[in-house]
Design a protein around this motif. Structure first.
Motif, PDB file in Angstrom:
ATOM      1  N   ASP A   1       0.889  -1.181  -0.013  1.00 31.00           N
ATOM      2  CA  ASP A   1       0.151  -0.066  -0.051  1.00 31.00           C
ATOM      3  C   ASP A   1       0.913   1.174   0.174  1.00 31.00           C
ATOM      4  O   ASP A   1       1.672   1.347   0.699  1.00 31.00           O
ATOM      5  CB  ASP A   1      -0.890   0.174   1.330  1.00 31.00           C
ATOM      6  N   GLU A   2       0.616   2.137  -0.823  1.00 26.43           N
ATOM      7  CA  GLU A   2       1.328   3.320  -1.117  1.00 26.43           C
ATOM      8  C   GLU A   2       0.792   4.413  -1.731  1.00 26.43           C
ATOM      9  O   GLU A   2      -0.065   4.491  -2.646  1.00 26.43           O
ATOM     10  CB  GLU A   2       2.781   2.968  -2.188  1.00 26.43           C
TER      11      GLU A   2
ATOM     12  N   GLY B   1      -1.977   5.969  -1.045  1.00 27.91           N
ATOM     13  CA  GLY B   1      -3.785   5.646  -1.289  1.00 27.91           C
ATOM     14  C   GLY B   1      -3.925   4.779  -2.255  1.00 27.91           C
ATOM     15  O   GLY B   1      -5.237   4.600  -2.703  1.00 27.91           O
ATOM     16  N   ARG B   2      -3.008   3.984  -2.730  1.00 28.33           N
ATOM     17  CA  ARG B   2      -3.176   2.765  -3.769  1.00 28.33           C
ATOM     18  C   ARG B   2      -2.554   1.685  -3.174  1.00 28.33           C
ATOM     19  O   ARG B   2      -1.371   1.389  -2.548  1.00 28.33           O
ATOM     20  CB  ARG B   2      -2.642   3.214  -5.246  1.00 28.33           C
ATOM     21  N   THR B   3      -3.281   0.578  -3.578  1.00 30.34           N
ATOM     22  CA  THR B   3      -2.874  -0.665  -3.311  1.00 30.34           C
ATOM     23  C   THR B   3      -2.369  -1.409  -4.528  1.00 30.34           C
ATOM     24  O   THR B   3      -2.644  -1.340  -5.500  1.00 30.34           O
ATOM     25  CB  THR B   3      -3.635  -1.893  -2.722  1.00 30.34           C
ATOM     26  N   ARG B   4      -1.013  -1.858  -4.389  1.00 31.70           N
ATOM     27  CA  ARG B   4      -0.130  -2.196  -5.686  1.00 31.70           C
ATOM     28  C   ARG B   4       0.299  -3.812  -5.743  1.00 31.70           C
ATOM     29  O   ARG B   4       0.573  -4.128  -4.541  1.00 31.70           O
ATOM     30  CB  ARG B   4       1.185  -1.463  -5.838  1.00 31.70           C
TER      31      ARG B   4
ATOM     32  N   GLU C   1       5.567  -3.011 -10.512  1.00 34.75           N
ATOM     33  CA  GLU C   1       4.078  -2.886 -10.562  1.00 34.75           C
ATOM     34  C   GLU C   1       3.450  -3.710 -11.651  1.00 34.75           C
ATOM     35  O   GLU C   1       4.028  -3.320 -12.736  1.00 34.75           O
ATOM     36  CB  GLU C   1       3.516  -1.468 -10.566  1.00 34.75           C
TER      37      GLU C   1
ATOM     38  N   SER D   1      -2.627  -1.650 -10.009  1.00 37.47           N
ATOM     39  CA  SER D   1      -2.701  -1.240  -8.873  1.00 37.47           C
ATOM     40  C   SER D   1      -4.217  -0.701  -8.827  1.00 37.47           C
ATOM     41  O   SER D   1      -4.837  -0.761  -9.847  1.00 37.47           O
ATOM     42  CB  SER D   1      -1.805  -0.189  -8.368  1.00 37.47           C
TER      43      SER D   1
ATOM     44  N   SER E   1      -6.731   2.048  -2.506  1.00 39.81           N
ATOM     45  CA  SER E   1      -6.763   1.378  -1.299  1.00 39.81           C
ATOM     46  C   SER E   1      -7.915   1.117  -0.824  1.00 39.81           C
ATOM     47  O   SER E   1      -8.669   2.149  -0.739  1.00 39.81           O
ATOM     48  CB  SER E   1      -5.596   1.883  -0.371  1.00 39.81           C
TER      49      SER E   1
ATOM     50  N   ASP F   1     -10.232  -2.045   1.957  1.00 41.84           N
ATOM     51  CA  ASP F   1     -10.193  -3.689   2.211  1.00 41.84           C
ATOM     52  C   ASP F   1     -10.493  -4.731   1.011  1.00 41.84           C
ATOM     53  O   ASP F   1      -9.878  -5.523   0.982  1.00 41.84           O
ATOM     54  CB  ASP F   1     -11.446  -3.774   3.416  1.00 41.84           C
TER      55      ASP F   1
ATOM     56  N   ARG G   1      -7.226  -5.068  -0.930  1.00 35.48           N
ATOM     57  CA  ARG G   1      -6.254  -5.757  -0.377  1.00 35.48           C
ATOM     58  C   ARG G   1      -6.647  -7.087  -0.387  1.00 35.48           C
ATOM     59  O   ARG G   1      -5.806  -8.067  -0.821  1.00 35.48           O
ATOM     60  CB  ARG G   1      -5.911  -5.164   0.942  1.00 35.48           C
TER      61      ARG G   1
END
Length: 369
Positions: free
Chosen positions: A266-267, A269-272, A279, A282, A285, A287, A290
């Motif tokens: 997570d970086e 505000g985005r889940t990658r 990458e 993405s 972010s 639940d 994730r």
């Protein structure tokens, strides 16, 4: 230093040949010669360490000792399989009569995993276990003790360039092809068996040689240590590949070379989702992102292999209900895509590029054969 190492190399050749004179009657290794082999090895070790610095690093030595302890029970003879480190940038490893084995700092830097370290040590242990040095010295009619002794004496007497040139020729004749290809193949094959029985990935014998061969071609004019003293690299790679297949051993390289590692991060505000730190896709972010990404990462980790062919990674199904598939496993369904994620075809291309990128260091292997 170079002159001393040349003299040392010829001295070791003389020692090996002297041992051969006592053991030539028996084509198979004998327990009766163990004490003599160990004495020769210890004397050789003393000479080596006079000219090449030995590295005393307790943590690395402990690791090498632990690896050796897993391999030694599968050797046929009770030799002295101590492993020592030499300070040398060239990747190299060699065993002495009696089992003493050296590995250079350059080789430790070159190897990518514990499995590959085990493969190198195992290969050298087999050389000692099968008394290959004695076998080769017995075969090698060019290894003339009087000639080599004369070269050493001439150089030590200070005959300058002519003496060094003559000695270099002697080394080329006597040492550079130290093991015949059949002995190298035997050490590879028996090493693969030992790796398997000891719980290591036997593909490590293959991955190590594949990368060695790549480096040999990339740096043909550079002194590469083990790349010079282990000849016919192409033939050995092909033989090891064939042996693994004949034994029915699945060839899975990725864990050995530490590639195709799938992670989720997570970086900003985005889940990658990343493969080897790059990458793949993405999404914002949350639940849901994730949970989805961790599930995809798990399935990718279970199915990604360096040996995958392009047709193994595909998008299948009817439009609107398609899936990303690897082999027979569904990795990601079209209806699971989140806003901001690329389409399945683009993801498929990214996965294939990650596989290609991961195996570029082993470009000589036909993965799909």
């Amino acid at each position: 230093m170079a002159k001393k190492i040349l003299i040392l190399t010829l001295t070791l050749a003389l020692m090996a040949a002297a041992g051969a004179a006592h053991a030539a009657a028996s084509p198979e290794p004998s327990d009766k010669t163990i004490k003599r082999e160990i004495r020769i090895g210890r004397k050789s070790a003393e000479e080596i360490e006079k000219h090449v610095p030995r590295v005393l690093n307790p943590s690395v030595e402990a690791k090498l000792s632990m690896i050796a302890s897993r391999l030694v029970p599968y050797m046929q003879r009770d030799l002295d399989y101590e492993v020592r480190i030499l300070e040398m940038k060239q990747p190299n490893a060699f065993s002495l009569p009696g089992g003493m084995t050296y590995i250079t700092t350059g080789m430790l830097d070159f190897l990518k995993s514990e499995d590959e370290i085990a493969a190198v040590l195992c290969h050298e242990f087999v050389h000692a276990d099968r008394a290959h040095g004695i076998v080769q010295a017995r075969r090698n009619s060019r290894l003339n003790l009087l000639t080599l002794a004369g070269l050493i004496a001439a150089t030590q007497a200070g005959e300058g360039g002519a003496g060094i040139a003559a000695m270099a020729g002697g080394i080329q004749t006597a040492m550079m092809n130290s093991y015949s290809i059949d002995l190298e193949k035997e050490a590879d094959a028996m090493g693969i068996d030992v790796l398997y029985r000891a719980g290591y990935n036997p593909a490590a014998m293959l991955t190590m040689m594949e990368r060695m061969n790549v480096e040999r071609l990339k740096r043909a004019q550079y002194e590469l240590g083990i790349f010079q003293t282990h000849p016919e690299a192409d033939e050995r790679v092909e033989a090891a590949l064939k042996y693994l297949r004949e034994k029915g051993i699945d060839i899975q390289r990725k864990d050995v070379v530490k590639m195709l590692k799938v992670t989720v991060a997570d970086e900003k505000g985005r889940t990658r989702l990343l493969i080897d730190g790059r990458e793949l896709f993405s999404a914002p972010s949350g639940d849901g992102a994730r949970k989805l990404f961790e599930g995809v990462a798990k399935r990718l980790d279970e199915n990604l292999e360096l040996e995958l062919a392009p047709y193994d990674i595909r998008v299948g199904g009817e439009p609107g209900s398609q899936s990303l598939i690897i082999g027979r496993s569904i990795i990601l369904r079209e209806d699971e895509l989140l806003p901001g994620m690329p389409g399945l075809s683009e993801i498929r291309d990214g996965v294939m590029e990650a596989v290609n990128r991961a195996r570029r260091g082993n470009i000589l292997t036909d993965y799909y054969e």
